[in-house]
Design an enzyme around this catalytic site. Sequence first.
Site, PDB file in Angstrom:
ATOM      1  N   ARG A   1      14.355  -7.109  -5.816  1.00  0.00           N
ATOM      2  CA  ARG A   1      14.805  -8.231  -6.665  1.00  0.00           C
ATOM      3  C   ARG A   1      15.849  -7.799  -7.689  1.00  0.00           C
ATOM      4  NH1 ARG A   1      11.109 -12.529  -6.069  1.00  0.00           N
ATOM      5  NH2 ARG A   1       9.067 -11.864  -5.340  1.00  0.00           N
TER       6      ARG A   1
ATOM      7  N   HIS B   1      -8.162   7.236   2.669  1.00  0.00           N
ATOM      8  CA  HIS B   1      -7.896   8.648   2.982  1.00  0.00           C
ATOM      9  C   HIS B   1      -9.195   9.374   3.342  1.00  0.00           C
ATOM     10  CE1 HIS B   1      -4.007   7.764   1.506  1.00  0.00           C
ATOM     11  NE2 HIS B   1      -4.169   8.055   0.242  1.00  0.00           N
TER      12      HIS B   1
ATOM     13  N   ASP C   1      -1.641   5.085   6.525  1.00  0.00           N
ATOM     14  CA  ASP C   1      -2.423   5.920   5.615  1.00  0.00           C
ATOM     15  C   ASP C   1      -1.761   7.288   5.758  1.00  0.00           C
ATOM     16  OD1 ASP C   1      -4.195   8.008   4.821  1.00  0.00           O
ATOM     17  OD2 ASP C   1      -5.755   6.500   4.661  1.00  0.00           O
ATOM     18  N   HIS C   2      -1.069   7.741   4.733  1.00  0.00           N
ATOM     19  CA  HIS C   2      -0.206   8.911   4.956  1.00  0.00           C
ATOM     20  C   HIS C   2      -0.994  10.189   5.246  1.00  0.00           C
ATOM     21  CE1 HIS C   2      -0.917   9.603   0.639  1.00  0.00           C
ATOM     22  NE2 HIS C   2      -0.491  10.832   0.814  1.00  0.00           N
TER      23      HIS C   2
ATOM     24  N   ASP D   1       7.819   1.932  -7.232  1.00  0.00           N
ATOM     25  CA  ASP D   1       7.302   3.294  -7.366  1.00  0.00           C
ATOM     26  C   ASP D   1       7.117   3.991  -6.001  1.00  0.00           C
ATOM     27  OD1 ASP D   1       5.732   5.342  -8.950  1.00  0.00           O
ATOM     28  OD2 ASP D   1       4.200   4.648  -7.538  1.00  0.00           O
TER      29      ASP D   1
HETATM   30  C1  BG6 Z   1      -2.041   8.008  -2.662  1.00  0.00           C
HETATM   31  C2  BG6 Z   1      -2.804   7.552  -3.871  1.00  0.00           C
HETATM   32  O1  BG6 Z   1      -2.332   7.193  -1.563  1.00  0.00           O
HETATM   33  O2  BG6 Z   1      -2.404   9.350  -2.354  1.00  0.00           O
HETATM   34  C3  BG6 Z   1      -2.541   8.473  -5.036  1.00  0.00           C
HETATM   35  O3  BG6 Z   1      -2.411   6.231  -4.197  1.00  0.00           O
HETATM   36  C4  BG6 Z   1      -2.822   9.907  -4.675  1.00  0.00           C
HETATM   37  O4  BG6 Z   1      -3.319   8.099  -6.172  1.00  0.00           O
HETATM   38  C5  BG6 Z   1      -2.094  10.276  -3.377  1.00  0.00           C
HETATM   39  O5  BG6 Z   1      -2.350  10.724  -5.719  1.00  0.00           O
HETATM   40  C6  BG6 Z   1      -2.503  11.645  -2.883  1.00  0.00           C
HETATM   41  O6  BG6 Z   1      -1.695  11.977  -1.790  1.00  0.00           O
HETATM   42  P1  BG6 Z   1      -1.110  13.436  -1.583  1.00  0.00           P
HETATM   43  O7  BG6 Z   1      -0.421  13.386  -0.280  1.00  0.00           O
HETATM   44  O8  BG6 Z   1      -0.210  13.689  -2.746  1.00  0.00           O
HETATM   45  O9  BG6 Z   1      -2.291  14.331  -1.604  1.00  0.00           O
END
Ligand code: BG6
Length: 494
Positions: free
Chosen positions: A56, A255, A193-194, A26
């Site tokens: 896999r 986050h 951590d994006h 995913d």
């Molecule tokens: C992810 C979480 O790290 O961040 C998700 O696993 C969440 O549940 C998402 O929806 C939110 O990120 P963004 O960038 O879409 O606000």
Amino acid sequence: MTETLGFCQEMRPESCGFILFGATGDLAGRKIVPALFGLCEKKIAPKNFYIVLAARTPLDRAALESRLRASLTKAGFFPSRESFRAFLERVEYIQADYDSEDFYRNLLKRLGALDALSGVKKKRLFYLATPPAAFEPIAGRLKSCGLLFDPGDRSRWSRIIIEKPYGSSLENAASLDDGLKAAAAEAQVYRIDHFTGKETVQNVMALRSANSVFDATWNNRFIDHVQLTIFEELGLEGRANFFERMGLARDMMSHILQLAAITAMDLPATFSDTDFKAEKKRFFESVRPLDREAAAKQSVRAQYESYRDEPGVAPDSAAETFLAFKFQVDNDRWRGVPFYVRAGKKTGLKSTRIDLVYKKPGRGIFRSIDIGYPNVFSFSIQPEEKVTFSLISKHPGPKLCFVPRTMALDYRAEGQEAAGYPTDYERLLIEAMSGDQTLFLSSFEIRFLWEFLSPLLEAWREAPEANPLHPYPAGSPGPAAAEELIKKDGRAWA
Ligand code: BG6
């Protein structure tokens, strides 16, 4: 084009191979593949660059291509035939058996061949988009099969990117981290951590550093309280399996803490990795832990009403989809200033924002009149990208009459000027290719995250009567208890 001032750090990704483990999962489909494509499309990928997708699942070329196209389309990319072709030329798929040494040995050979073909000099970025339990065994095999180079060797490098969840409990996260460290040096591990890669999150630091008028007032002399909001319109998006195990607090706490640190840490002497991380660490060390008693008084957990009807969700699920809490920071800058946090799914709108609420005027004509909080400094991180400052101004006309006004800087307009700037994941991949760990999380931060989160989770689990799971209607900003959390301190959500 606006001229930049003096300081301008460029991103310099080195030519490298990118190896994505868990490529049919995913995360890979939603975030990593689109980011790789985006880097190529925006021409910010390194000059020599190849991509190996490993998973896999057996996949022939046609199945691979149609999967890639589907994931790009879902992410909002509609590439021309030529640009899709150009992307595909960089990509190959390898079926993986993560437990077999043969797989790693073959990979080693294949990467050698791809290096030679693409003009890449033994520089490799491994992205483990796999469940966390696989991090340690994969890293161990990468090392034992000669795929992880000595970090002291300047002529070549190998780096590992891992993604949250970094475990599922304090103990589990610690053992995962120890396992990882046994294989790879800290300088080789990039924990994503994006949120730290979001353009507007970086703007918080930029504004603080360059405009002393803001940062100089961000302290307990001027600020009454701080609010952090991460609201999502979406619900589970087919991730019931993940979410049922994690719940919102585990999913989002990293986050939340990163936003808090970037807002409230002291400014580092330089933006070097070491200075930045040292300041961030000092901030986290000042955050007062929430013990179980504080958890009951200062936290609210909730679940949206239709959650249990979602496919894959247990009929008696206790997974929270909403969290609100208050915490304090024990340092000279912030002592006495509460931080209020709200994060939730299905809250009716997407809105990530930081609000610094300045104290009310308490002198002169306002000594006996309460006009609320006239000054709020707000960062809208997404979907709007805006910085606003609200203030009170004189209403034109009558002798002396006050009205609320807002000054705004629309970051989107600036962004258009810099068309093609990277998205959060794109930026972080580039930073890793440049060997810059500033925006990635240290081992300390992972431990801190779990130390902070654990008492909250324990309190919820072991004392559910004192910490009830409140219901809230899907599409609403959470339960009444979240309103009460801030209202009982005489304040309101922004
Ligand atoms: C992810 C979480 O790290 O961040 C998700 O696993 C969440 O549940 C998402 O929806 C939110 O990120 P963004 O960038 O879409 O606000």
